[in-house]
Design a protein around this motif. Structure first.
Motif, PDB file in Angstrom:
ATOM      1  N   TYR A 207      53.953  37.781  29.716  1.00 32.44           N
ATOM      2  CA  TYR A 207      53.453  36.614  28.979  1.00 32.44           C
ATOM      3  C   TYR A 207      54.247  35.388  29.426  1.00 32.44           C
ATOM      4  O   TYR A 207      55.481  35.396  29.438  1.00 32.44           O
ATOM      5  CB  TYR A 207      53.600  36.807  27.484  1.00 32.44           C
ATOM      6  N   THR A 208      53.537  34.333  29.792  1.00 33.67           N
ATOM      7  CA  THR A 208      54.159  33.083  30.232  1.00 33.67           C
ATOM      8  C   THR A 208      53.600  31.925  29.429  1.00 33.67           C
ATOM      9  O   THR A 208      52.381  31.791  29.262  1.00 33.67           O
ATOM     10  CB  THR A 208      53.893  32.836  31.730  1.00 33.67           C
ATOM     11  N   ASN A 209      54.495  31.099  28.912  1.00 34.75           N
ATOM     12  CA  ASN A 209      54.095  29.931  28.134  1.00 34.75           C
ATOM     13  C   ASN A 209      55.075  28.800  28.426  1.00 34.75           C
ATOM     14  O   ASN A 209      56.177  28.773  27.877  1.00 34.75           O
ATOM     15  CB  ASN A 209      54.071  30.251  26.641  1.00 34.75           C
ATOM     16  N   GLY A 210      54.682  27.895  29.323  1.00 29.54           N
ATOM     17  CA  GLY A 210      55.560  26.783  29.676  1.00 29.54           C
ATOM     18  C   GLY A 210      56.848  27.280  30.302  1.00 29.54           C
ATOM     19  O   GLY A 210      56.832  28.013  31.289  1.00 29.54           O
ATOM     20  N   PRO A 211      58.005  26.920  29.714  1.00 32.67           N
ATOM     21  CA  PRO A 211      59.287  27.306  30.311  1.00 32.67           C
ATOM     22  C   PRO A 211      59.698  28.746  30.000  1.00 32.67           C
ATOM     23  O   PRO A 211      60.720  29.214  30.499  1.00 32.67           O
ATOM     24  CB  PRO A 211      60.269  26.323  29.656  1.00 32.67           C
ATOM     25  N   PHE A 212      58.924  29.447  29.188  1.00 31.86           N
ATOM     26  CA  PHE A 212      59.294  30.788  28.737  1.00 31.86           C
ATOM     27  C   PHE A 212      58.431  31.855  29.388  1.00 31.86           C
ATOM     28  O   PHE A 212      57.211  31.689  29.535  1.00 31.86           O
ATOM     29  CB  PHE A 212      59.144  30.886  27.217  1.00 31.86           C
ATOM     30  N   GLN A 264      63.533  28.203  30.864  1.00 33.24           N
ATOM     31  CA  GLN A 264      63.967  27.049  31.646  1.00 33.24           C
ATOM     32  C   GLN A 264      64.251  25.869  30.739  1.00 33.24           C
ATOM     33  O   GLN A 264      63.429  25.483  29.898  1.00 33.24           O
ATOM     34  CB  GLN A 264      62.897  26.667  32.670  1.00 33.24           C
ATOM     35  N   ILE A 265      65.448  25.300  30.913  1.00 35.59           N
ATOM     36  CA  ILE A 265      65.863  24.115  30.165  1.00 35.59           C
ATOM     37  C   ILE A 265      66.211  23.040  31.186  1.00 35.59           C
ATOM     38  O   ILE A 265      67.325  23.008  31.719  1.00 35.59           O
ATOM     39  CB  ILE A 265      67.079  24.404  29.267  1.00 35.59           C
ATOM     40  N   GLY A 266      65.267  22.162  31.485  1.00 38.45           N
ATOM     41  CA  GLY A 266      65.494  21.155  32.511  1.00 38.45           C
ATOM     42  C   GLY A 266      65.774  21.821  33.844  1.00 38.45           C
ATOM     43  O   GLY A 266      65.010  22.674  34.305  1.00 38.45           O
TER      44      GLY A 266
END
Length: 399
Positions: A207-212, A264-266
């Motif tokens: 499952y992928t949602n934006g940065p996660f 992902q954080i920046g």
């Protein structure tokens, strides 16, 4: 004359349209560099039950092939059949750029060789030699994404770093449903008189949602029963090429549960991974009780600039006790740096260090001291001692 010209134009247009609906792509990766290994084991004697091999350590300085990515070339093909349906295929050869030799046991297309049908609405069904869902849904977001195969759980015993492929297999991969995708694979053992012997099956999803992103999968590989056990020559290649688990190659079956997640954080990407690998004995096995390895890892990658990326990781693996002896344990640390000269060409530097403790089994079923084996088997040879350091510098180009 006008009719002839019009006819030629019409036929040419049809030919171009047909060509536009079909495509074949040549692609590949070439990766070469230099490496240092603090200790690679060299056998001074032959082993046998009750008589372990005597190894000595030898440091190694030399050429290194396919450290970041295994050297390969391949062909991808797609033919539009209409209505969102397409015929697809992929043939991928692995090789050693230092010697020119083919990899994966000398197979011409040992990395991948499959064909099938792909539907925008219903997903893809393929047949051939393929990756299992552990590789598809866990490996794509695991430590190897940031640290290469040197950052794999010791010996890549859980196949997250795609050490093994499944031959004679059929695989289904679903479309993406709002970021969720799943798949399943079955590898036929092709053993006369048995459907189960040397077969493989696996399921998984991501499952992928934006940065996660998060993925999980399960795989079971069945060895042949009887006197020929331990060969792993059916659907599954096996992951028994290092001191971490070579003593369990005679297992009746291997079961793996694996999971990974990234956020992902920046410019920073954080990652975690976990796997549980079990080996169950049969009547022909060189061990008598189920052996379990649990592996966990943490990674962090920092995109310093558009060209420079740094990464670090830590892995811990522990097996269950063997015959009452201290359980085998492995602590591993990895550092990596990448500098992109262009979109296709990059320089890299990698360091891996591992320390082992406890007892494990050798290939003859003897209880011996656990020895270190950094990363996957594509990057080095197991040590004769409980510590090992690998250093690699190189250049990689994609095409």
């Amino acid at each position: 004359m006008k009719k002839t010209a019009l006819t030629y134009f019409a036929l040419s247009s049809l030919s171009l349209a047909a060509h536009a609906q079909s495509s074949v792509t040549l692609y590949g990766i070439v990766d070469a560099g230099l490496g240092y290994t603090s200790g690679q084991r060299v056998a001074d004697t032959k082993g046998a039950p009750g008589k372990p091999v005597v190894y000595r350590n030898a440091s190694n300085y030399g050429f290194a092939s396919g450290t970041w990515s295994g050297d390969r070339w391949g062909l991808k093909g797609k033919e539009d059949l209409g209505g969102g349906l397409a015929a697809v295929f992929q043939l991928e050869n692995g090789f050693n750029i230092g010697t020119g030799q083919m990899g994966q046991g000398g197979r011409e297309f040992g990395r991948q060789a499959w064909m099938g049908l792909s539907s925008e609405k219903f997903g893809r069904l393929t047949l051939g030699r393929q990756y299992d869902p552990i590789v598809d849904f866990v490996g794509t977001i695991s430590a190897g994404t940031f640290l290469t195969g040197m950052g794999a759980h010791p010996g890549d015993l859980d196949n997250i770093d795609n050490q093994a492929r499944e031959s004679n297999s059929i695989k289904y991969t679903s479309p993406s449903f709002s970021g969720f995708q799943f798949g399943a694979l079955y590898g036929f053992g092709n053993q006369a008189g048995s459907v189960k012997n040397q077969s493989t099956w696996s399921v998984g999803g991501q499952y992928t949602n934006g940065p996660f992103a998060i993925g999980a999968a399960y795989m079971q590989a069945n060895n042949a029963y009887g006197a020929n056990g331990g060969a792993w020559t059916g659907a599954y290649d096996g992951t028994f090429a290092s001191s971490i688990n070579e003593g369990f190659a005679s297992a009746r079956n291997q079961q793996i549960v694996a999971a990974a997640s990234t956020y992902q954080i920046g410019p920073v990407t954080l990652g975690v991974s976990y796997s549980n690998t079990q080996y169950k004995p049969g009547s022909f096995s060189l061990f008598t009780a189920k052996e379990t390895f649990n592996s966990a890892g943490l990674t962090v990658a920092y995109q310093v600039t558009s060209a420079l990326r740094l990464a670090a990781g830590y892995d811990y693996t522990q097996g269950s006790s063997i015959n009452g002896a201290p359980a085998p344990k492995y602590n591993q640390v990895n550092l990596a740096s990448y500098y992109f000269l262009s979109k296709r060409t990059a320089l890299y530097g990698l360091v891996g260090y591992q320390k082992a403790s406890g007892k494990t089994l050798d290939m003859s079923g003897n209880t011996v001291n656990a020895t270190a084996s950094v990363g996957d088997v594509g990057n080095g040879i197991s040590s004769a001692s409980n510590v090992q350091t690998l250093v690699r510098v190189g250049i990689r180009q994609t095409f």
